[in-house]
Design a protein around this motif. Structure first.
Motif, PDB file in Angstrom:
ATOM      1  N   ILE A   6      62.767  96.264  21.990  1.00 42.19           N
ATOM      2  CA  ILE A   6      63.810  96.645  21.031  1.00 42.19           C
ATOM      3  C   ILE A   6      63.308  97.475  19.836  1.00 42.19           C
ATOM      4  O   ILE A   6      63.726  98.612  19.646  1.00 42.19           O
ATOM      5  CB  ILE A   6      64.575  95.381  20.549  1.00 42.19           C
ATOM      6  N   SER A   7      62.399  96.901  19.043  1.00 40.35           N
ATOM      7  CA  SER A   7      61.966  97.610  17.822  1.00 40.35           C
ATOM      8  C   SER A   7      60.832  98.587  18.140  1.00 40.35           C
ATOM      9  O   SER A   7      60.372  98.655  19.279  1.00 40.35           O
ATOM     10  CB  SER A   7      61.484  96.605  16.782  1.00 40.35           C
ATOM     11  N   SER A   8      60.346  99.293  17.100  1.00 38.66           N
ATOM     12  CA  SER A   8      59.335 100.323  17.383  1.00 38.66           C
ATOM     13  C   SER A   8      58.071  99.699  17.963  1.00 38.66           C
ATOM     14  O   SER A   8      57.498 100.206  18.921  1.00 38.66           O
ATOM     15  CB  SER A   8      59.047 101.168  16.148  1.00 38.66           C
ATOM     16  N   LEU A   9      57.635  98.557  17.413  1.00 40.24           N
ATOM     17  CA  LEU A   9      56.454  97.870  17.961  1.00 40.24           C
ATOM     18  C   LEU A   9      56.707  96.361  17.968  1.00 40.24           C
ATOM     19  O   LEU A   9      57.311  95.825  17.032  1.00 40.24           O
ATOM     20  CB  LEU A   9      55.217  98.150  17.093  1.00 40.24           C
ATOM     21  N   THR A  10      56.230  95.706  19.004  1.00 38.50           N
ATOM     22  CA  THR A  10      56.313  94.238  19.074  1.00 38.50           C
ATOM     23  C   THR A  10      54.944  93.707  19.449  1.00 38.50           C
ATOM     24  O   THR A  10      54.323  94.173  20.408  1.00 38.50           O
ATOM     25  CB  THR A  10      57.340  93.785  20.134  1.00 38.50           C
ATOM     26  N   SER A  11      54.480  92.732  18.676  1.00 30.41           N
ATOM     27  CA  SER A  11      53.132  92.200  18.915  1.00 30.41           C
ATOM     28  C   SER A  11      53.220  90.792  19.528  1.00 30.41           C
ATOM     29  O   SER A  11      53.987  89.949  19.058  1.00 30.41           O
ATOM     30  CB  SER A  11      52.400  92.143  17.569  1.00 30.41           C
ATOM     31  N   PHE A  12      52.432  90.581  20.568  1.00 31.40           N
ATOM     32  CA  PHE A  12      52.376  89.281  21.263  1.00 31.40           C
ATOM     33  C   PHE A  12      50.980  88.693  21.155  1.00 31.40           C
ATOM     34  O   PHE A  12      49.989  89.435  21.159  1.00 31.40           O
ATOM     35  CB  PHE A  12      52.691  89.450  22.760  1.00 31.40           C
ATOM     36  N   SER A  13      50.895  87.373  21.113  1.00 31.74           N
ATOM     37  CA  SER A  13      49.609  86.674  21.200  1.00 31.74           C
ATOM     38  C   SER A  13      49.531  85.998  22.560  1.00 31.74           C
ATOM     39  O   SER A  13      50.530  85.461  23.041  1.00 31.74           O
ATOM     40  CB  SER A  13      49.528  85.606  20.108  1.00 31.74           C
ATOM     41  N   PHE A  14      48.344  86.013  23.155  1.00 29.96           N
ATOM     42  CA  PHE A  14      48.130  85.253  24.391  1.00 29.96           C
ATOM     43  C   PHE A  14      47.117  84.137  24.160  1.00 29.96           C
ATOM     44  O   PHE A  14      46.324  83.808  25.045  1.00 29.96           O
ATOM     45  CB  PHE A  14      47.667  86.183  25.533  1.00 29.96           C
ATOM     46  N   TYR A  15      47.117  83.597  22.963  1.00 31.55           N
ATOM     47  CA  TYR A  15      46.325  82.398  22.656  1.00 31.55           C
ATOM     48  C   TYR A  15      46.659  81.361  23.750  1.00 31.55           C
ATOM     49  O   TYR A  15      47.816  81.289  24.187  1.00 31.55           O
ATOM     50  CB  TYR A  15      46.732  81.919  21.256  1.00 31.55           C
ATOM     51  N   PRO A  16      45.680  80.563  24.215  1.00 31.23           N
ATOM     52  CA  PRO A  16      45.915  79.722  25.397  1.00 31.23           C
ATOM     53  C   PRO A  16      47.187  78.879  25.376  1.00 31.23           C
ATOM     54  O   PRO A  16      47.825  78.699  26.418  1.00 31.23           O
ATOM     55  CB  PRO A  16      44.663  78.842  25.445  1.00 31.23           C
ATOM     56  N   GLY A  17      47.580  78.352  24.225  1.00 35.04           N
ATOM     57  CA  GLY A  17      48.754  77.466  24.191  1.00 35.04           C
ATOM     58  C   GLY A  17      50.093  78.182  24.132  1.00 35.04           C
ATOM     59  O   GLY A  17      51.146  77.541  24.121  1.00 35.04           O
ATOM     60  N   LYS A  18      50.082  79.517  24.089  1.00 39.30           N
ATOM     61  CA  LYS A  18      51.366  80.245  24.012  1.00 39.30           C
ATOM     62  C   LYS A  18      52.112  80.161  25.354  1.00 39.30           C
ATOM     63  O   LYS A  18      51.521  79.788  26.367  1.00 39.30           O
ATOM     64  CB  LYS A  18      51.110  81.716  23.667  1.00 39.30           C
ATOM     65  N   ASN A  19      53.365  80.589  25.371  1.00 41.50           N
ATOM     66  CA  ASN A  19      54.139  80.544  26.629  1.00 41.50           C
ATOM     67  C   ASN A  19      53.395  81.302  27.725  1.00 41.50           C
ATOM     68  O   ASN A  19      53.370  80.883  28.872  1.00 41.50           O
ATOM     69  CB  ASN A  19      55.526  81.165  26.439  1.00 41.50           C
ATOM     70  N   LEU A  20      52.814  82.449  27.360  1.00 42.65           N
ATOM     71  CA  LEU A  20      51.888  83.141  28.264  1.00 42.65           C
ATOM     72  C   LEU A  20      50.542  83.149  27.555  1.00 42.65           C
ATOM     73  O   LEU A  20      50.375  83.822  26.539  1.00 42.65           O
ATOM     74  CB  LEU A  20      52.354  84.575  28.541  1.00 42.65           C
ATOM     75  N   GLY A  21      49.610  82.376  28.079  1.00 39.86           N
ATOM     76  CA  GLY A  21      48.326  82.232  27.392  1.00 39.86           C
ATOM     77  C   GLY A  21      47.173  82.654  28.282  1.00 39.86           C
ATOM     78  O   GLY A  21      47.184  82.405  29.496  1.00 39.86           O
ATOM     79  N   ALA A  22      46.169  83.276  27.682  1.00 37.58           N
ATOM     80  CA  ALA A  22      44.950  83.631  28.407  1.00 37.58           C
ATOM     81  C   ALA A  22      44.056  82.386  28.486  1.00 37.58           C
ATOM     82  O   ALA A  22      44.454  81.295  28.062  1.00 37.58           O
ATOM     83  CB  ALA A  22      44.247  84.758  27.668  1.00 37.58           C
ATOM     84  N   LEU A  23      42.859  82.548  29.037  1.00 39.85           N
ATOM     85  CA  LEU A  23      41.900  81.432  29.014  1.00 39.85           C
ATOM     86  C   LEU A  23      40.873  81.743  27.926  1.00 39.85           C
ATOM     87  O   LEU A  23      39.657  81.596  28.114  1.00 39.85           O
ATOM     88  CB  LEU A  23      41.229  81.266  30.382  1.00 39.85           C
ATOM     89  N   GLY A  24      41.378  82.205  26.829  1.00 42.86           N
ATOM     90  CA  GLY A  24      40.562  82.635  25.684  1.00 42.86           C
ATOM     91  C   GLY A  24      41.498  83.416  24.792  1.00 42.86           C
ATOM     92  O   GLY A  24      42.716  83.219  24.849  1.00 42.86           O
ATOM     93  N   ASP A  25      40.955  84.332  23.997  1.00 43.94           N
ATOM     94  CA  ASP A  25      41.808  85.129  23.113  1.00 43.94           C
ATOM     95  C   ASP A  25      42.288  86.410  23.802  1.00 43.94           C
ATOM     96  O   ASP A  25      41.527  87.041  24.543  1.00 43.94           O
ATOM     97  CB  ASP A  25      41.018  85.539  21.860  1.00 43.94           C
ATOM     98  N   ALA A  26      43.513  86.807  23.513  1.00 46.57           N
ATOM     99  CA  ALA A  26      44.037  88.110  23.947  1.00 46.57           C
ATOM    100  C   ALA A  26      45.379  88.337  23.261  1.00 46.57           C
ATOM    101  O   ALA A  26      45.987  87.394  22.724  1.00 46.57           O
ATOM    102  CB  ALA A  26      44.223  88.162  25.467  1.00 46.57           C
ATOM    103  N   GLY A  27      45.832  89.580  23.255  1.00 49.30           N
ATOM    104  CA  GLY A  27      47.128  89.914  22.671  1.00 49.30           C
ATOM    105  C   GLY A  27      47.612  91.235  23.251  1.00 49.30           C
ATOM    106  O   GLY A  27      46.906  91.864  24.054  1.00 49.30           O
ATOM    107  N   ALA A  28      48.810  91.653  22.864  1.00 49.61           N
ATOM    108  CA  ALA A  28      49.325  92.955  23.323  1.00 49.61           C
ATOM    109  C   ALA A  28      50.423  93.420  22.389  1.00 49.61           C
ATOM    110  O   ALA A  28      51.069  92.611  21.719  1.00 49.61           O
ATOM    111  CB  ALA A  28      49.883  92.857  24.745  1.00 49.61           C
ATOM    112  N   ILE A  29      50.590  94.745  22.370  1.00 47.44           N
ATOM    113  CA  ILE A  29      51.689  95.350  21.609  1.00 47.44           C
ATOM    114  C   ILE A  29      52.529  96.119  22.613  1.00 47.44           C
ATOM    115  O   ILE A  29      51.967  96.804  23.483  1.00 47.44           O
ATOM    116  CB  ILE A  29      51.147  96.343  20.556  1.00 47.44           C
TER     117      ILE A  29
END
Ligand SMILES: Cc1ncc(COP(=O)(O)O)c(C=O)c1O
Length: 367
Positions: free
Chosen positions: A175-198
């Motif tokens: 929707i907006s110009s940029l959206t930032s996501f976290s993939f910290y392990p406990g998030k709804n979508l989590g990595a097995l370590g740190d990660a994120g995406a825009i």
């Protein structure tokens, strides 16, 4: 006594253990440790999932916010409006680019940004607004985006807790110009370590973000601007691609638990439920209730084998790191949330039987 954990990632990972192990073998065989094929594939799949033209993976959700601010040219002396009722990183990202966080209060009914307070917070120096889809519930984006567009300022959504949420039928991230996501392990979508995406629909911003996350380079040793090392690992990208395929199912588990909590706890004296906006599909990252006796309720639940959390015990403006910065901040609704909020267990893989056990226990404690 049935024990209910606050979150149990092993249940998710045990289901897909072989696929996760196959990622490790593949990355070892191809030596694609940073960015590379695995990241490109995950970025394409995540962009498709949120219905955006581009997804740019990065090291974590905090860097996703920092990169988004930098891509919009936000820097020293600029003001960025956000909420204090959020995880520390939202405000930290603003401070780390040298900008000034301007904190507005949230709504009593759901703990989300109160768009009615935005116009008064905008000044000539305001460059962006960061609304936070806290607990997984999208904010009133129509109101926020219309105020921002009238004022000519950018909206950067903090969707660290909102993978799979919808606003007026549209996926958060599209929707907006940029959206930032976290993939910290406990998030709804989590990595097995740190990660994120825009995610973004802008080709220009996508190119800028790819450059900024990787030392400002266009080729291996050609750096056309100053950048950072905010890259994601190939291995985390590979894990995330496997887990993305399960996200809808895990979000459905969360949704079933939330429905049971809503149905069974509504009107119970001693706790207040938050309101869900009918315009949204909630991602139910957290199920937060308000209680004037939060500490007692949490301790009594623990005695009976049920783990509950507090998100968050202090607003960003109350954090010791900023004891003087926000001295004059008055955010009464945020302070009510930080004093009363209690997060009941909810996670992908949680059973309806566990949700019923939480409900029965809360009812027993509240008499
Ligand atoms: C609302 C919010 N914003 C930002 C972040 C930062 O994400 P990360 O921990 O991946 O840096 C988080 C993560 O906890 C978050 O919940």
């Amino acid at each position: 006594m049935t024990k209910v954990p606050f979150v149990d990632l092993s249940r998710q990972h045990n289901e897909i253990r072989d696929e996760l192990m196959a990622c490790l073998t593949r990355v070892l065989d191809t030596n694609a440790y940073i960015l590379g094929r695995e990241t490109k594939d995950f970025e394409a799949q995540f962009a498709e999932f949120v219905g955006a033209k581009h997804a740019i993976a990065c090291a974590n959700g905090t860097d996703g916010l920092v990169l988004s601010l930098l891509a919009h040219g936000v820097g020293v002396g600029d003001e960025v409006i956000t909420v204090s009722n959020t995880f520390f990183a939202t405000v930290e990202a603003i401070v780390s680019v040298g900008a000034i966080p301007v904190l507005v209060d949230v709504k009593e009914e759901d703990g989300l940004i109160n768009p009615e307070l935005l116009s008064d917070a905008i000044t000539k120096r305001t460059k962006a607004i960061i609304p936070v889809h806290l607990y997984g519930q999208p904010v009133d984006l129509e109101a926020v985006n219309s105020i921002a567009s009238n004022a000519g300022i950018a909206v950067i959504e903090d969707a660290a807790q909102a993978h799979g949420a919808l606003y007026q039928g549209k996926p958060i991230g599209s929707i907006s110009s940029l959206t930032s996501f976290s993939f910290y392990p406990g998030k709804n979508l989590g990595a097995l370590g740190d990660a994120g995406a825009i995610t973004t629909n802008s080709d220009e911003l996508a190119t800028k973000l790819r450059s900024l996350r990787d030392h400002g380079r266009t080729e291996k040793y050609s750096h056309h601007e100053f950048g950072w090392n905010m890259r994601v690992d190939g291995l985390q990208s590979a894990f995330l691609a496997v887990k993305l395929k399960r996200l809808a199912k895990w979000n459905e588990d969360r949704s079933k638990v939330a429905s049971i909590y809503h149905r069974e706890l509504v009107g119970l004296s001693g706790i207040n439920l938050l309101k869900t906006n009918p315009d949204v599909k909630h991602a139910h990252h957290l199920f937060v209730v308000l209680s004037e006796n939060r500490e007692v309720l949490q301790a009594e639940l623990k005695k009976r084998g049920i783990e509950a959390g507090v998100h968050y015990p202090l607003g960003c403006h109350q954090q010791p790191a900023w004891s003087t910065r926000f001295e004059s901040c008055s955010l009464p609704v945020t302070e009510k949330f930080t004093a009363q909020c209690l997060s009941l267990p909810i996670f992908g893989g949680m059973t309806e039987q566990e949700a019923n056990c939480v409900v029965e226990t809360v009812k027993e404690i509240l008499g």
